[in-house]
Design an enzyme around this catalytic site. Structure first.
Site, short mmCIF file in Angstrom:
data_model
loop_
_atom_site.label_atom_id
_atom_site.label_comp_id
_atom_site.label_asym_id
_atom_site.label_seq_id
_atom_site.Cartn_x
_atom_site.Cartn_y
_atom_site.Cartn_z
N THR A 1 13.28 56.78 141.46
CA THR A 1 13.47 55.37 141.94
C THR A 1 12.28 54.64 141.68
O THR A 1 11.01 55.71 142.40
CB THR A 1 14.05 56.37 142.92
OG1 THR A 1 14.99 56.91 143.94
CG2 THR A 1 13.53 54.99 144.45
N GLN B 1 -6.26 48.40 127.19
CA GLN B 1 -7.45 47.95 127.37
C GLN B 1 -7.18 46.53 127.00
O GLN B 1 -8.60 45.76 127.92
CB GLN B 1 -9.02 48.66 127.03
CG GLN B 1 -9.41 49.95 127.65
CD GLN B 1 -9.99 49.62 128.74
OE1 GLN B 1 -9.75 48.02 129.19
NE2 GLN B 1 -9.69 50.67 129.45
N GLY C 1 -0.40 54.22 131.98
CA GLY C 1 -0.71 54.18 130.55
C GLY C 1 -0.56 55.01 129.95
O GLY C 1 0.06 55.07 129.17
N THR C 2 -1.00 56.69 130.32
CA THR C 2 -0.89 57.23 129.50
C THR C 2 0.55 57.90 129.63
O THR C 2 1.67 58.59 128.20
CB THR C 2 -1.46 58.56 130.59
OG1 THR C 2 -2.23 58.44 130.86
CG2 THR C 2 -1.48 60.37 130.45
N ASN D 1 -11.47 51.96 124.58
CA ASN D 1 -11.68 51.89 126.21
C ASN D 1 -13.25 52.14 126.06
O ASN D 1 -14.35 51.28 127.70
CB ASN D 1 -11.29 53.08 126.71
CG ASN D 1 -11.33 54.13 126.18
OD1 ASN D 1 -11.06 54.12 125.01
ND2 ASN D 1 -11.54 54.77 126.74
N CYS E 1 -15.59 62.08 133.47
CA CYS E 1 -16.06 63.22 133.56
C CYS E 1 -15.01 64.22 133.54
O CYS E 1 -13.52 64.58 133.34
CB CYS E 1 -16.95 63.01 134.60
SG CYS E 1 -17.77 62.08 135.01
N SER F 1 -1.40 49.40 131.24
CA SER F 1 -1.76 50.29 132.68
C SER F 1 -1.92 49.15 133.65
O SER F 1 -2.51 48.15 133.36
CB SER F 1 -2.45 50.96 132.41
OG SER F 1 -2.64 51.97 133.91
N GLY F 2 -1.67 48.74 134.35
CA GLY F 2 -1.23 48.47 135.67
C GLY F 2 -3.20 47.68 136.48
O GLY F 2 -2.66 47.10 136.22
N HIS F 3 -3.75 49.89 136.69
CA HIS F 3 -4.70 49.21 137.33
C HIS F 3 -6.04 49.01 136.28
O HIS F 3 -7.35 49.24 136.73
CB HIS F 3 -5.10 50.67 137.44
CG HIS F 3 -5.30 51.60 136.67
ND1 HIS F 3 -6.15 52.46 136.32
CD2 HIS F 3 -4.88 52.53 136.81
CE1 HIS F 3 -6.81 52.99 136.10
NE2 HIS F 3 -5.79 53.87 135.48
#
Ligand SMILES: *Cc1c(COP(=O)(O)O)cnc(C)c1O
Length: 384
Positions: A237, A179, A71-72, A151, A325, A199-201
């Site tokens: 790749t 989000q 995402g970043t 978020n 953090c 973002s995937g995660h």
């Protein structure tokens, strides 16, 4: 002990259907998607399918989806890509004070390179006034970035309204939708955005894969130069396993979204009401209705968030405090500070973010632990 994960805005576990879909890619399918032979064709076909699935999730065309590494990276690509690739449009950029660091720090970088950035303030709910966006636009404004869902608080921004203003004024519009994906129905075309990050995660795929939506016809500078992957826009790749997982996660999440959102919203309300009934001096951070169904950000007066987080962790409950953090230290959240929350509120803010794996039992357990933990920490503070 009962392990409870209430930190789904930080990351989500891999969906079991996604894990199952990945099995062949751990042994049989290993080719380089750029290879002409059978190995390459297999991998290439898998990526094409995933791109269709990601596009379908946000109702975009597959050619408008560029796969990235996070995402970043999508945020960086969109913002620097416009700044350096659309120089003729001007030198001024508009964003908000509550963006994710992926956006905020990219703008800080561009400021150091000579771009002028307007950071729009938010109200006490964490919302911006679309009128302020309009007022901030000048003849040299090239780009507006506003996130869809925050978020930390879950607050939802009026993206459609801002998109309309951007389109009318002829300014490009980027939105960090990391989000929002999987929690809000996204019809990208109707929102008038030119660029959007995902973002995937955050949607039950593994970490290290993201996507950038880029409206058809738009040309921006690339971030990564090299081979011809992603139609020459993002070299290297491909992370075939990650991409297949992201595609599959989009399909599964889209299918489950409505039912899950309803269920998760109920659990979130149960947690919220349960805490309000059992603990005094608790305040909600963020908008009470214009917010994601899974996010609950609360300030527990006179409770230091870091100690609270550690105490909950000792009881196997995973939550988040303040912003991310840095080197293990929790800093007051820039989002809550921007909302004008006093710093003692920022120091005592806890984010509970629910997901598809949470159950009634999880919430019951959390409600059995939280009040007693708060009381204990408050007693300790008052006797110090
Ligand atoms: C998690 C998150 C990101 C960053 O995504 P990564 O894939 O972790 O780099 C960006 N924006 C928002 C709003 C997020 O929640």
């Amino acid at each position: 002990m009962h392990r409870v994960y209430l930190d789904n805005n930080a990351t989500t576990p891999i969906h079991p259907d996604v894990a199952a879909a990945l099995k062949p890619f751990l042994d049989e399918v290993f080719g380089n998607p750029s290879s002409i032979h059978w190995g390459g064709r297999e991998a290439k076909t898998s990526i094409d399918k995933a791109r269709d699935q990601i596009a379908d999730m946000i109702q975009a065309k597959p050619a408008e989806i560029i796969i990235t590494g996070s995402g970043t990276e999508s945020d960086n690509y969109a913002i620097k890509g416009v700044a350096y690739g659309q120089k003729g449009r001007g030198n001024h950029i508009i964003t908000t004070t509550v963006e994710h660091p992926g956006v905020l720090n990219t703008y800080r970088y561009l400021e150091a390179k000579g771009f002028r950035v307007t950071y729009l303030p938010v109200d006490s709910y964490g919302l911006i006034d679309p009128g302020d966006v309009k007022k901030a636009i000048g003849p040299d404004t090239m780009l507006i970035s506003v996130m869809y869902a925050n978020n930390e608080t879950g607050t939802l921004f009026p993206i459609g309204e801002i998109g309309k203003i951007a389109r009318e004024e002829g300014v490009l519009f980027h939105s960090d939708m990391v989000q929002a994906m999987g929690k809000v129905d996204i019809d990208i075309e109707s929102l008038n955005v030119d660029l959007a990050s995902f973002s995937g995660h955050k949607v039950y795929a593994p970490k290290g894969v993201g996507a950038l939506y880029m409206r058809e016809g738009l040309e921006i500078d690339s971030l990564i130069h090299g081979g011809h992957q992603e139609a020459g826009r993002r070299a290297g790749t491909e992370n075939v396993i990650g991409i297949v997982a992201f595609g599959c996660a989009c399909e599964v999440t889209k299918r489950e979204m409505q039912d899950q959102n309803r269920r998760i919203d109920d659990l979130r309300e149960k947690l919220f009401k349960g805490i309000l009934e059992r603990v005094d001096r608790v305040g909600l951070n963020g908008h009470p209705t214009l917010r994601l169904p899974n996010t609950l950000n609360l300030a527990f007066e006179s409770v230091e968030a870091e100690s609270f987080l550690i105490a909950l962790d000792l009881q196997e409950i995973a939550v988040s405090a303040g912003a991310a953090c840095s080197a293990g230290a929790i800093e007051p959240s820039h989002v809550l500070l921007a909302m004008g929350r006093p710093s003692r509120v920022c120091q005592s803010a806890m984010r509970f973010s629910l997901g598809r794996e949470n159950t009634e039992d999880d919430i019951d357990y959390a409600l059995s632990v939280i009040p007693e933990t708060v009381n204990r920490l408050r007693k300790k503070t008052s006797t110090q």
